[in-house]
Design a protein around this motif. Structure first.
Motif, mmCIF file in Angstrom:
data_model
loop_
_atom_site.group_PDB
_atom_site.id
_atom_site.type_symbol
_atom_site.label_atom_id
_atom_site.label_comp_id
_atom_site.label_asym_id
_atom_site.label_seq_id
_atom_site.Cartn_x
_atom_site.Cartn_y
_atom_site.Cartn_z
ATOM 1 N N MET A 149 0.843 -1.178 0.000
ATOM 2 C CA MET A 149 0.000 0.000 0.000
ATOM 3 C C MET A 149 0.880 1.229 0.000
ATOM 4 S SD MET A 149 -3.104 0.783 2.560
ATOM 5 C CE MET A 149 -4.073 2.220 2.409
ATOM 6 N N ASN A 150 0.477 2.190 -0.747
ATOM 7 C CA ASN A 150 1.235 3.417 -0.865
ATOM 8 C C ASN A 150 1.332 4.114 0.489
ATOM 9 O OD1 ASN A 150 2.322 5.854 -1.591
ATOM 10 N ND2 ASN A 150 0.926 6.174 -3.306
ATOM 11 N N VAL A 151 2.515 4.606 0.807
ATOM 12 C CA VAL A 151 2.739 5.248 2.101
ATOM 13 C C VAL A 151 1.921 6.533 2.213
ATOM 14 C CG1 VAL A 151 4.488 6.319 3.558
ATOM 15 C CG2 VAL A 151 5.023 4.227 2.312
ATOM 16 N N LEU A 152 1.795 7.241 1.119
ATOM 17 C CA LEU A 152 1.002 8.476 1.134
ATOM 18 C C LEU A 152 -0.462 8.185 1.456
ATOM 19 C CD1 LEU A 152 0.766 11.528 0.654
ATOM 20 C CD2 LEU A 152 0.306 10.980 -1.746
ATOM 21 N N LEU A 153 -1.014 7.160 0.831
ATOM 22 C CA LEU A 153 -2.408 6.811 1.098
ATOM 23 C C LEU A 153 -2.588 6.375 2.543
ATOM 24 C CD1 LEU A 153 -3.310 4.863 -2.158
ATOM 25 C CD2 LEU A 153 -3.869 7.218 -1.566
ATOM 26 N N LEU A 154 -1.643 5.614 3.039
ATOM 27 C CA LEU A 154 -1.713 5.172 4.430
ATOM 28 C C LEU A 154 -1.604 6.361 5.384
ATOM 29 C CD1 LEU A 154 -1.894 2.764 6.336
ATOM 30 C CD2 LEU A 154 0.596 2.627 6.253
ATOM 31 N N GLY A 155 -0.759 7.320 5.065
ATOM 32 C CA GLY A 155 -0.626 8.509 5.897
ATOM 33 C C GLY A 155 -1.893 9.349 5.909
ATOM 34 N N VAL A 156 -2.505 9.492 4.751
ATOM 35 C CA VAL A 156 -3.749 10.262 4.684
ATOM 36 C C VAL A 156 -4.862 9.538 5.446
ATOM 37 C CG1 VAL A 156 -5.536 11.130 3.136
ATOM 38 C CG2 VAL A 156 -3.138 11.396 2.529
ATOM 39 N N ALA A 157 -4.918 8.221 5.319
ATOM 40 C CA ALA A 157 -5.931 7.458 6.058
ATOM 41 C C ALA A 157 -5.720 7.594 7.558
ATOM 42 C CB ALA A 157 -5.888 5.985 5.636
ATOM 43 N N THR A 158 -4.490 7.583 7.993
ATOM 44 C CA THR A 158 -4.194 7.762 9.411
ATOM 45 C C THR A 158 -4.597 9.154 9.879
ATOM 46 O OG1 THR A 158 -2.353 6.226 9.203
ATOM 47 C CG2 THR A 158 -2.373 7.641 11.147
ATOM 48 N N PHE A 159 -4.313 10.153 9.074
ATOM 49 C CA PHE A 159 -4.714 11.529 9.410
ATOM 50 C C PHE A 159 -6.231 11.627 9.558
ATOM 51 C CE2 PHE A 159 -6.099 15.715 7.857
ATOM 52 C CZ PHE A 159 -5.553 16.515 8.861
ATOM 53 N N LEU A 160 -6.945 10.984 8.652
ATOM 54 C CA LEU A 160 -8.407 11.014 8.724
ATOM 55 C C LEU A 160 -8.912 10.319 9.977
ATOM 56 C CD1 LEU A 160 -9.331 10.362 5.003
ATOM 57 C CD2 LEU A 160 -9.550 12.498 6.280
ATOM 58 N N LEU A 161 -8.265 9.252 10.363
ATOM 59 C CA LEU A 161 -8.678 8.561 11.579
ATOM 60 C C LEU A 161 -8.431 9.421 12.820
ATOM 61 C CD1 LEU A 161 -7.585 4.921 10.783
ATOM 62 C CD2 LEU A 161 -9.888 5.868 10.804
ATOM 63 N N PHE A 162 -7.355 10.215 12.812
ATOM 64 C CA PHE A 162 -7.132 11.146 13.928
ATOM 65 C C PHE A 162 -8.209 12.228 13.948
ATOM 66 C CE2 PHE A 162 -2.598 9.698 13.993
ATOM 67 C CZ PHE A 162 -2.662 9.152 15.260
ATOM 68 N N ASN A 163 -8.678 12.615 12.783
ATOM 69 C CA ASN A 163 -9.769 13.589 12.734
ATOM 70 C C ASN A 163 -11.030 13.038 13.373
ATOM 71 O OD1 ASN A 163 -8.513 15.771 11.571
ATOM 72 N ND2 ASN A 163 -8.877 15.046 9.502
ATOM 73 N N LEU A 164 -11.202 11.741 13.324
ATOM 74 C CA LEU A 164 -12.366 11.146 13.974
ATOM 75 C C LEU A 164 -12.337 11.362 15.479
ATOM 76 C CD1 LEU A 164 -13.056 7.784 12.147
ATOM 77 C CD2 LEU A 164 -14.345 9.901 12.081
ATOM 78 N N ALA A 165 -11.142 11.419 16.046
ATOM 79 C CA ALA A 165 -11.044 11.682 17.488
ATOM 80 C C ALA A 165 -11.611 13.066 17.798
ATOM 81 C CB ALA A 165 -9.596 11.570 17.943
ATOM 82 N N ALA A 166 -11.316 14.038 16.955
ATOM 83 C CA ALA A 166 -11.888 15.374 17.146
ATOM 84 C C ALA A 166 -13.400 15.331 16.977
ATOM 85 C CB ALA A 166 -11.265 16.357 16.161
ATOM 86 N N GLY A 167 -13.862 14.556 16.029
ATOM 87 C CA GLY A 167 -15.299 14.424 15.838
ATOM 88 C C GLY A 167 -15.969 13.744 17.015
ATOM 89 N N LEU A 168 -15.301 12.767 17.586
ATOM 90 C CA LEU A 168 -15.846 12.081 18.756
ATOM 91 C C LEU A 168 -15.976 13.035 19.929
ATOM 92 C CD1 LEU A 168 -16.798 9.398 19.922
ATOM 93 C CD2 LEU A 168 -14.436 8.931 20.556
ATOM 94 N N TRP A 169 -15.008 13.927 20.078
ATOM 95 C CA TRP A 169 -15.073 14.941 21.121
ATOM 96 C C TRP A 169 -16.312 15.820 20.924
ATOM 97 C CZ3 TRP A 169 -13.101 16.147 25.655
ATOM 98 C CH2 TRP A 169 -13.280 17.442 26.125
ATOM 99 N N ARG A 170 -16.575 16.209 19.683
ATOM 100 C CA ARG A 170 -17.725 17.063 19.393
ATOM 101 C C ARG A 170 -19.033 16.309 19.631
ATOM 102 N NH1 ARG A 170 -18.711 21.955 20.010
ATOM 103 N NH2 ARG A 170 -16.750 22.457 19.017
ATOM 104 N N VAL A 171 -19.065 15.024 19.332
ATOM 105 C CA VAL A 171 -20.281 14.245 19.581
ATOM 106 C C VAL A 171 -20.569 14.176 21.073
ATOM 107 C CG1 VAL A 171 -21.256 11.920 19.492
ATOM 108 C CG2 VAL A 171 -20.208 12.891 17.467
ATOM 109 N N MET A 172 -19.525 14.019 21.871
ATOM 110 C CA MET A 172 -19.722 13.892 23.313
ATOM 111 C C MET A 172 -20.076 15.224 23.956
ATOM 112 S SD MET A 172 -16.908 11.040 24.469
ATOM 113 C CE MET A 172 -15.595 12.187 24.449
#
Length: 91
Positions: A1-24
């Motif tokens: 898997m391309n490292v760039l794609l994996l990095g972007v996917a990881t960044f998006l998953l970290f954004n979910l943590a911010a979204g989870l904070w907003r949901v709570m």
């Protein structure tokens, strides 16, 4: 898997943590709903990145289903919460 794609996917998953904070924390139902929409959008983006990186066409179909479900959830929320003529500035 391309490292760039994996990095972007990881960044998006970290954004979910911010979204989870907003949901709570909210503070309003609309804020929580928008954060839930972020979850749907992020899931679609991560699935598309994985589909491209792993060359799995089935993941694109799953991403389309997630996109459809996110749209249906948004419409259901709006129909349930906002009624004509009601004030919407308070939760």
């Amino acid at each position: 898997m391309n490292v760039l794609l994996l990095g972007v996917a990881t960044f998006l998953l970290f954004n979910l943590a911010a979204g989870l904070w907003r949901v709570m924390r909210g503070p309003t139902a609309a804020d929580r709903m928008l954060a839930a929409q972020l979850f749907g959008t992020t899931a679609v983006a991560v699935l598309l990145l994985l589909a491209e990186g792993m060359e799995e066409a089935e993941l694109r179909d799953i991403a389309l289903v997630f996109a459809l479900l996110a749209a249906v959830a948004a419409v259901a929320f709006v129909r349930r919460v906002w009624s004509p003529g009601a004030r919407h500035d308070a939760d």
